[in-house]
Motif scaffolding. Structure first.
Motif, short mmCIF file in Angstrom:
data_model
loop_
_atom_site.label_atom_id
_atom_site.label_comp_id
_atom_site.label_asym_id
_atom_site.label_seq_id
_atom_site.Cartn_x
_atom_site.Cartn_y
_atom_site.Cartn_z
N CYS A 220 0.86 -1.18 0.00
CA CYS A 220 0.00 0.00 0.00
C CYS A 220 0.90 1.24 0.00
N ALA A 221 0.32 2.42 0.18
CA ALA A 221 1.12 3.65 0.22
C ALA A 221 1.85 3.70 1.56
N SER A 222 2.99 3.08 1.59
CA SER A 222 3.81 2.89 2.78
C SER A 222 5.26 2.94 2.34
N PRO A 223 6.22 2.89 3.27
CA PRO A 223 7.62 2.83 2.82
C PRO A 223 7.88 1.71 1.81
N VAL A 224 7.35 0.52 2.08
CA VAL A 224 7.52 -0.57 1.12
C VAL A 224 6.91 -0.18 -0.22
N GLY A 225 5.73 0.43 -0.19
CA GLY A 225 5.07 0.81 -1.43
C GLY A 225 5.86 1.80 -2.26
N PHE A 226 6.26 2.92 -1.64
CA PHE A 226 6.95 3.96 -2.39
C PHE A 226 8.32 3.50 -2.88
N LEU A 227 8.96 2.57 -2.17
CA LEU A 227 10.33 2.18 -2.51
C LEU A 227 10.41 0.96 -3.43
N THR A 228 9.29 0.24 -3.65
CA THR A 228 9.35 -0.98 -4.47
C THR A 228 8.36 -1.02 -5.61
N LEU A 229 7.32 -0.20 -5.56
CA LEU A 229 6.22 -0.32 -6.52
C LEU A 229 6.70 -0.19 -7.96
N GLY A 230 7.53 0.81 -8.25
CA GLY A 230 8.01 1.00 -9.62
C GLY A 230 8.84 -0.18 -10.11
N VAL A 231 9.62 -0.77 -9.21
CA VAL A 231 10.46 -1.91 -9.57
C VAL A 231 9.61 -3.14 -9.87
N PHE A 232 8.61 -3.40 -9.01
CA PHE A 232 7.77 -4.58 -9.24
C PHE A 232 6.90 -4.42 -10.49
N ARG A 233 6.54 -3.19 -10.84
CA ARG A 233 5.79 -2.99 -12.08
C ARG A 233 6.64 -3.42 -13.27
N GLU A 234 7.93 -3.07 -13.24
CA GLU A 234 8.84 -3.49 -14.31
C GLU A 234 9.09 -5.00 -14.27
N LEU A 235 9.26 -5.52 -13.06
CA LEU A 235 9.52 -6.95 -12.92
C LEU A 235 8.35 -7.79 -13.44
N SER A 236 7.13 -7.28 -13.28
CA SER A 236 5.94 -8.04 -13.70
C SER A 236 5.89 -8.22 -15.22
N ARG A 237 6.69 -7.46 -15.97
CA ARG A 237 6.75 -7.64 -17.42
C ARG A 237 7.50 -8.91 -17.80
N HIS A 238 8.30 -9.42 -16.87
CA HIS A 238 9.17 -10.55 -17.17
C HIS A 238 8.98 -11.75 -16.23
N ALA A 239 8.13 -11.59 -15.21
CA ALA A 239 7.93 -12.67 -14.25
C ALA A 239 6.48 -12.67 -13.79
N ASP A 240 6.00 -13.82 -13.34
CA ASP A 240 4.67 -13.93 -12.75
C ASP A 240 4.81 -13.68 -11.25
N LEU A 241 4.15 -12.64 -10.77
CA LEU A 241 4.29 -12.24 -9.37
C LEU A 241 3.11 -12.76 -8.55
N TYR A 257 -0.52 -2.58 -7.01
CA TYR A 257 0.09 -3.89 -6.80
C TYR A 257 -0.82 -5.00 -7.32
N GLN A 258 -2.12 -4.89 -7.02
CA GLN A 258 -3.05 -5.94 -7.46
C GLN A 258 -3.11 -6.04 -8.98
N SER A 259 -2.96 -4.89 -9.65
CA SER A 259 -3.05 -4.89 -11.12
C SER A 259 -1.90 -5.65 -11.77
N MET A 260 -0.79 -5.80 -11.07
CA MET A 260 0.37 -6.49 -11.66
C MET A 260 0.50 -7.93 -11.16
#
Length: 524
Positions: A220-241, A257-260
């Motif tokens: 969610c909009a939390s430290p984890v969210g702001f620091l990882t969301l952009g990376v996981f969006r890119e990662l989801s193009r190449h891996a099943d999350l 997060y749910q969308s990816m």
């Protein structure tokens, strides 16, 4: 006639309890409401109905039922009055009235008839309020210790962990001592989970797209969210999350997060054993833990190494887990210089451009441009005006002494927790005469928080020993002046965050870091 009513009451209560156990809150509410009509003066039926309203996230109705129970308890001299205080406290906490909740819980703790298990649960609740609402880590550790007085291994482990966290925030132990403490906790942790490792689940063969699990309480909009969301969006193009959601809030980042997600598995409240079975059955190629010691149940499951390849990233206390179950901890050379390698039981995986990125929220799109090219500080801050933007638990004696040496004319204390009287009382003993020049800024949400930071004309002070993390990044992107202190190269990540983030050239390297993650997850 009375026997008939008693039979109907017993049936309604049985149906309500069965529905609650099955997680059908709507059916439970209906049945408890029927029971309350049959026994309108029953204190315990009213309180059971209140608990059902709490489960339905309706604290106002729960509070109303608790008040009715209190009225009847007075007339009946009911011995279960501690339950009334408990329910009141839980309702006030859901409503954000933390000071009142804390007072209600203490009233319940003072009741002679309070059962031991309920006492332990209440002490845990009070400890959570002391740490996460009032920002008093030492008081939280004391309450954790008191709740473990019966020597239950799980509670003792929580108590010792709370003491380590208090030392992280306030000082008291050096970096190596903190590491040794986590290693000791990890060794005891491993003994607790011995024998819980499930039989290895056969993998379904080689995949073109790896299947990567992610586990956290903060999708969610939390430290984890702001620091990882952009990376996981890119990662989801190449891996099943596959997301193991341990209890995040529904907001824009949660939806992103749910969308990816290839699969989204809600598992809030799951025990370590339940999580272990869930992880083992998920047929993962790799797992990234984003909680560490902040979610002991999840870490307990991960410690058995149910997944062939396991990595630790963000989340937790930005220190070693003390465990041997991880194939790498993701960091960078500024956060963990070579001199600090010995402070980690995990192999270190160093990102080239920085171990996190920053995802600009939709209500501050200009921060995306700033993340690509962080601006220099704008102008000079007003003379004698300083600001402290942090969890109040980070206001250590060392931080207070540094602020006192600056002789501030104004000290701006910025955090939503300062609206609680308990926070002001807890920090008052440490701040001393600084309270004479203190002003409290209590933004209600993250947009208001960013607006407040943007408008303030002040020099922002880094805390020690526990440094600013996400806060330092956002202040830098807003072009604010940050006063840091020299940090030893032999220091924990959480002690080097601000100075390390100030050395980063950019925070928009989502693709590069996602590529690193993919490589690290695929490593043999």
């Amino acid at each position: 006639m009375g026997e008939l009513l008693d039979g109907e009451l017993a049936t309604a209560l049985a149906q309500a309890r069965q529905a609650m156990q099955a997680g059908d809150v709507s059916a439970a509410l209906h049945a408890y409401h029927q029971a309350s009509l049959l026994a309108p003066q029953s204190v315990h039926v009213r309180l059971d109905l209140a608990v059902a309203f709490l489960a339905a996230k309706d604290p106002e109705e729960a509070l109303g039922q608790a008040e009715m129970a209190a009225f009847h308890a007075e007339s009946e001299n009911d011995a279960g009055s501690w339950r009334i205080s408990l329910v009141r406290g839980m309702a006030h906490r859901q409503l954000g009235r933390v000071d009142q909740a804390f007072a209600d819980f203490h009233m319940a703790l003072a009741a002679p008839a309070l059962p031991d298990d309920s006492r332990q649960s209440l002490l845990q609740q009070c400890a959570d309020i002391q740490l996460n609402a009032f920002g008093n880590a030492r008081a939280a550790a004391c309450l954790k210790r008191e709740s473990a007085i019966n020597k239950k291994p799980g509670l003792l482990l929580q108590a010792e962990l709370a003491e380590v966290v208090a030392d992280l925030y306030e000082g008291g132990r050096g970096a190596q001592e903190i590491t040794d403490a986590f290693v000791s906790l990890g060794a005891r942790f491993k003994r607790q989970i011995n024998g819980q490792v499930p039989a290895e689940t056969p993998r379904k063969g080689q995949r073109i797209r790896p299947r990567i699990g992610l586990i956290s309480q903060q999708f969610c909009a939390s430290p984890v969210g702001f620091l990882t969301l952009g990376v996981f969006r890119e990662l989801s193009r190449h891996a099943d999350l596959v997301f193991f959601d341990r209890g995040s809030k529904p907001d824009w980042a949660h939806a992103a997060y749910q969308s990816m997600a290839r699969h989204w598995l809600p598992c809030a409240g799951f025990s370590a054993a339940q999580l272990l079975r869930l992880l083992a059955a998920a047929d993962l190629d790799a797992l990234i833990d984003l909680s560490g010691w902040t979610d002991a149940e999840a870490l307990c499951a991960v410690a058995t190494k149910p997944i062939r390849r396991q990595l630790k990233w963000v989340g937790g206390q930005a220190a070693t887990t003390g465990l041997q179950c991880f194939d790498g901890m993701i960091t960078d050379a500024r956060q963990v210089p070579d001199a600090a390698r010995a402070l980690y039981t995990e192999p270190l995986l160093r990102a080239k451009h920085g171990y996190v990125t920053y995802q600009a929220p939709p209500y501050r799109p200009a921060l995306a441009q700033a993340a690509a090219c962080p601006p220099d500080p704008r102008g000079r801050p007003a003379r004698g005006v300083y600001a402290l933007v942090s969890h109040p638990a980070k206001i250590s004696t060392d931080t207070v002494q540094r602020i006192q040496a600056l002789k501030p004319k104004r000290l701006l204390l910025i955090d939503h927790r300062w609206r609680h009287q308990g926070t002001k009382l807890g920090a008052g003993a440490r701040l001393g005469t600084l309270l004479d020049v203190a002003e409290f800024v209590t933004p209600s949400d993250h947009p208001a928080y960013l607006d407040a930071l943007a408008d303030l004309d002040a020099a922002f002070i880094d805390t020690s020993p526990y440094a600013m993390g996400l806060t330092a990044i956002e202040l830098r992107l807003l072009g604010k002046h940050i006063l840091t202190i020299n940090r030893s190269p032999v220091a924990l990540m959480c002690q080097r965050h601000a100075i390390a983030h100030l050395g980063a050239r950019r925070f928009d390297h989502h693709g590069e870091l996602a590529s690193d993650l993919l490589q690290w997850c695929r490593a043999a």
